[in-house]
Design a protein around this motif. Structure first.
Motif, mmCIF file in Angstrom:
data_model
loop_
_atom_site.group_PDB
_atom_site.id
_atom_site.type_symbol
_atom_site.label_atom_id
_atom_site.label_comp_id
_atom_site.label_asym_id
_atom_site.label_seq_id
_atom_site.Cartn_x
_atom_site.Cartn_y
_atom_site.Cartn_z
ATOM 1 N N LEU A 44 0.913 -1.345 0.009
ATOM 2 C CA LEU A 44 -0.027 -0.202 0.003
ATOM 3 C C LEU A 44 0.803 1.158 0.102
ATOM 4 N N VAL A 45 1.977 1.266 0.767
ATOM 5 C CA VAL A 45 2.878 2.400 0.903
ATOM 6 C C VAL A 45 3.662 2.332 -0.480
ATOM 7 N N ALA A 46 3.905 1.322 -1.261
ATOM 8 C CA ALA A 46 4.515 1.427 -2.562
ATOM 9 C C ALA A 46 3.708 2.049 -3.681
ATOM 10 N N GLY A 47 2.343 1.762 -3.393
ATOM 11 C CA GLY A 47 1.504 2.247 -4.291
ATOM 12 C C GLY A 47 0.952 0.907 -5.238
ATOM 13 N N SER B 46 -5.175 6.961 5.300
ATOM 14 C CA SER B 46 -3.962 7.620 4.486
ATOM 15 C C SER B 46 -2.584 7.343 4.925
ATOM 16 N N ILE B 47 -1.873 7.566 3.838
ATOM 17 C CA ILE B 47 -0.246 7.550 4.039
ATOM 18 C C ILE B 47 0.444 8.702 3.841
ATOM 19 N N ARG C 84 6.112 8.278 -5.922
ATOM 20 C CA ARG C 84 6.051 8.307 -4.541
ATOM 21 C C ARG C 84 7.289 8.469 -3.993
ATOM 22 N N ASP C 85 8.430 8.324 -4.805
ATOM 23 C CA ASP C 85 9.968 8.453 -4.297
ATOM 24 C C ASP C 85 9.968 7.607 -3.345
ATOM 25 N N VAL C 86 9.688 6.262 -3.390
ATOM 26 C CA VAL C 86 10.036 5.080 -2.442
ATOM 27 C C VAL C 86 10.767 4.147 -3.178
ATOM 28 N N ALA C 87 11.690 3.289 -2.867
ATOM 29 C CA ALA C 87 12.320 2.209 -3.369
ATOM 30 C C ALA C 87 11.874 0.856 -2.596
ATOM 31 N N LEU D 151 8.015 0.643 -9.371
ATOM 32 C CA LEU D 151 8.608 1.397 -8.619
ATOM 33 C C LEU D 151 9.945 2.367 -8.901
ATOM 34 N N ASP D 152 10.559 1.535 -9.817
ATOM 35 C CA ASP D 152 11.771 2.075 -10.407
ATOM 36 C C ASP D 152 11.594 3.408 -11.373
#
Lengths: 347, 272
Positions: free
Chosen positions: A48-51, A59-60, A75-78, B170-171
């Motif tokens: 969910l956080v990763a989308g 909400s996140i 989202r700027d997550v890896a 994600l990348d």
């Protein structure tokens, strides 16, 4: 400032409710571990956080940005996947460069960042190899490298060490701790392994059946479990539970029969007493039983005892010797008592 | 083990010989001289060299038909695979309601007997003015081969781990980016299998080609060869030579890529 705030998150897959009102916050730069048995919903939180999934409710927020409705790439997550998910058709350098190329980073800069990440993880020698030619540990490093090259606001780890053998897992655990200290980026780490959780986490979010059971630093969760589930989940060998009653200043247990004086007794009534095996050792004391089995576990011996139908465990030094089948007494007063009523901590 | 193997080998050999005999006779005939072709008793060993090939090329315009076939089969393959890839990816990855029904419907379409489609297709092409055009043949071919392509590709895409695409998302990729940059490079064997099977279908197809292409200038190889026959002549020798030209490239293709075709076809059968 708070790094990651998760509020009242719920998610169902068809009729199955996977998450129910989950909420917690991770301070900027901290490593939070989501811990729980398989099927508790911890990986779903990560997705969910990763989308990769959409929440039903809740909400996140990441560094003040609401992530709702954003595509994964926005989202700027890896994320580091359990299966590593390296691109098999690209060599290691290509894998590391992939997220940077997608961002349109200049070629020279990509080169520099890839080289630096490779050096940091000790995989310079493999840059020209395909993932298929690497061992599990090396693939793991490449997967971590691919996550760190683009310096995201948040790292997600989905059981990253579970495919490694025990020794390598220990090494990588240390290395991840070192990496986290060095990068200082907020991390969300999913595992079902309590050793990983206790050693890596600044804070642990313990989940069961889609609900948060307890949130706190590892020491606190271990020493003051909020409910019976947490008490039984953390610690090995698992905590002993004795059902009985609080009478005055004493805990009275019918089976196995013993009494324990409480320093700070909660209100009287039925209760469950939890005692950690590692705090229970042979010696003069009120809790007696017959020794059924000695399990040698490296640095200590785990003693399995019984009294009638009741079974419980204690620990002793590695060299401990006693005849199996004979009576043995333990001192419950030496252990820190955990008292529960209706599965909730009361002391 | 070895002792038991030889009867099987013998049986297999016999079956192969039986299946290959007509083709071998065809190839032998194509190298005979014009007189040897109809000689009675039949001549087994040819002695005409490339005489019949030369005649097929010059008198019957063989290259012209080869070109038409390449154009139609190539076009069919490209279009069928492009459409099939998109459809298969959607079927393999998106949570479409009634997915099994869709797959079943696709299969159903490919099961219709050609003769039942011939009338409607001819009328449609006629009103669209596409009779006797390459496109007019490519369109029905795509319709007929698309289910095959979609089935092969869907089973292949389903085999690829989802995490790879999620990692790509994600990348920094979108859905389409993940498909182009990660899925397609990995789906090579499946794409290849689908491509070759579609190509073979379009290359060999006779019925629609005969129906739609009535003008000699646009006819494909199978129809062209069939119409070598004149009112009073049956040029067996040239037909043999042309048929060899039509067959050998396919045989070579399949031989060279046998492994890939089999692995592509059995994708989805077992986990591994």
């Amino acid at each position: 400032m708070s790094g990651l705030i998760i509020d009242n998150l719920s998610k169902s897959f068809g009729p199955e409710r996977v998450l129910e009102g989950v909420g917690f916050a991770v301070e900027q730069g901290r490593l939070a571990v989501l811990l729980g048995p398989s099927g508790c919903g911890k990986s779903t939180i990560l997705r969910l956080v990763a989308g990769l999934e959409e929440p039903d409710a809740g909400s996140i927020t990441l560094e003040g940005r609401d992530l709702a409705g954003l595509a994964p790439k926005q989202r700027d997550v890896a994320m580091v996947f359990q299966s590593y998910a390296l691109y098999p058709h690209l060599d290691v350098a290509g894998n590391l460069a992939f997220p940077l190329r997608m961002q349109g980073v200049a070629r020279a800069e990509i080169q520099a960042k890839v080289t630096e990440a490779a050096r940091l993880l000790g995989i310079e020698r493999f840059l020209g190899k395909k993932p298929g030619q690497l061992s599990g540990g090396q693939r793991q490093r490449v997967a971590i490298g691919r996550a760190i090259v683009r310096s995201p606001a948040l790292f997600l780890f989905d059981e990253p060490l579970s495919n490694l053998d025990a020794q390598l897992r220990g090494e990588m655990r240390l290395e991840l701790a070192r990496l986290h200290r060095r990068l200082g980026t907020t991390m969300l780490y999913v595992t079902h392994d309590q050793t990983e959780a206790l050693t890596l986490g600044d804070v642990i979010v313990l989940l069961d059946q889609g609900r948060v059971q307890q949130i706190g630093p590892p020491g606190e969760i271990y020493q003051r479990p909020a409910n019976r589930f947490v008490a039984g989940f953390l610690g090995f060998p698992p905590m002993n539970f004795f059902a009985g009653e609080i009478v005055g200043r004493e805990f009275v247990c019918p089976a196995p029969a013993f009494r324990l004086e409480l320093a700070d007794p909660p209100p009287p009534g039925p209760a469950v007493l939890g005692l950690r095996p590692e705090e229970l050792s042979p010696g003069p004391g009120a809790l007696g039983g017959s020794l059924e089995l000695i399990e040698r576990v490296g640095g200590q011996s785990v003693l399995h005892l019984s009294q009638g139908e009741a079974r419980f465990t204690a620990t002793a030094p590695a060299g401990f010797a006693a005849p199996v089948g004979e009576a043995l007494s333990l001192d419950p007063a030496a252990a820190r008592p955990h008292l529960f009523r209706n599965d909730v901590r009361i002391n | 083990m070895k002792r038991r193997a030889w009867p099987w080998a013998l049986a297999a050999g016999a079956i192969c010989a039986l299946s290959l005999a007509p083709f071998a006779w065809l190839v032998l005939t194509s190298f005979k001289s014009a007189g040897q072709v109809t000689a009675i008793p039949p001549v087994l060993w040819p002695g005409g060299g490339l005489e019949l090939y030369r005649s097929a090329l010059s008198r019957f315009g063989l290259m012209h038909f080869v070109l038409n076939s390449l154009l139609v089969a190539g076009g069919t393959t490209v279009i069928s695979l492009t459409l099939g890839t998109g459809a298969a990816y959607a079927l393999a990855r998106l949570d479409l309601p009634g997915r099994p029904w869709l797959m079943g419907a696709l299969l159903l379409v490919s099961m219709f007997p050609q003769i039942s489609l011939a009338g409607p297709i001819w009328r449609m092409l006629q009103s669209a003015g596409l009779l006797n055009t390459h496109l007019g043949l490519i369109i029905p071919y795509v319709t007929l081969t698309l289910p095959l392509a979609v089935w092969i590709l869907t089973s292949y895409f389903s085999e690829l781990p989802r995490e790879l695409e999620e990692a790509a998302l994600l990348d920094g990729c979108g859905r389409l980016g993940a498909l182009v940059r990660v899925v397609l490079p990995l789906a090579g064997p499946g794409m290849f299998t689908a491509a070759i099977l579609v190509f073979i279908y379009a290359w060999n197809e006779f019925f629609f080609a005969l129906l739609i292409m009535t003008r000699r200038s646009v006819q494909t190889l199978p129809v062209g060869i069939a119409l070598f026959q004149g009112q009073y002549t049956m040029p067996w020798g040239e037909i043999a030579a042309a048929s060899t030209v039509a067959t050998v490239p396919l045989v070579l293709l399949v031989f060279l890529f046998q492994r890939r075709i089999v692995s592509g076809l059995s994708a989805g059968a077992i986990k591994g």
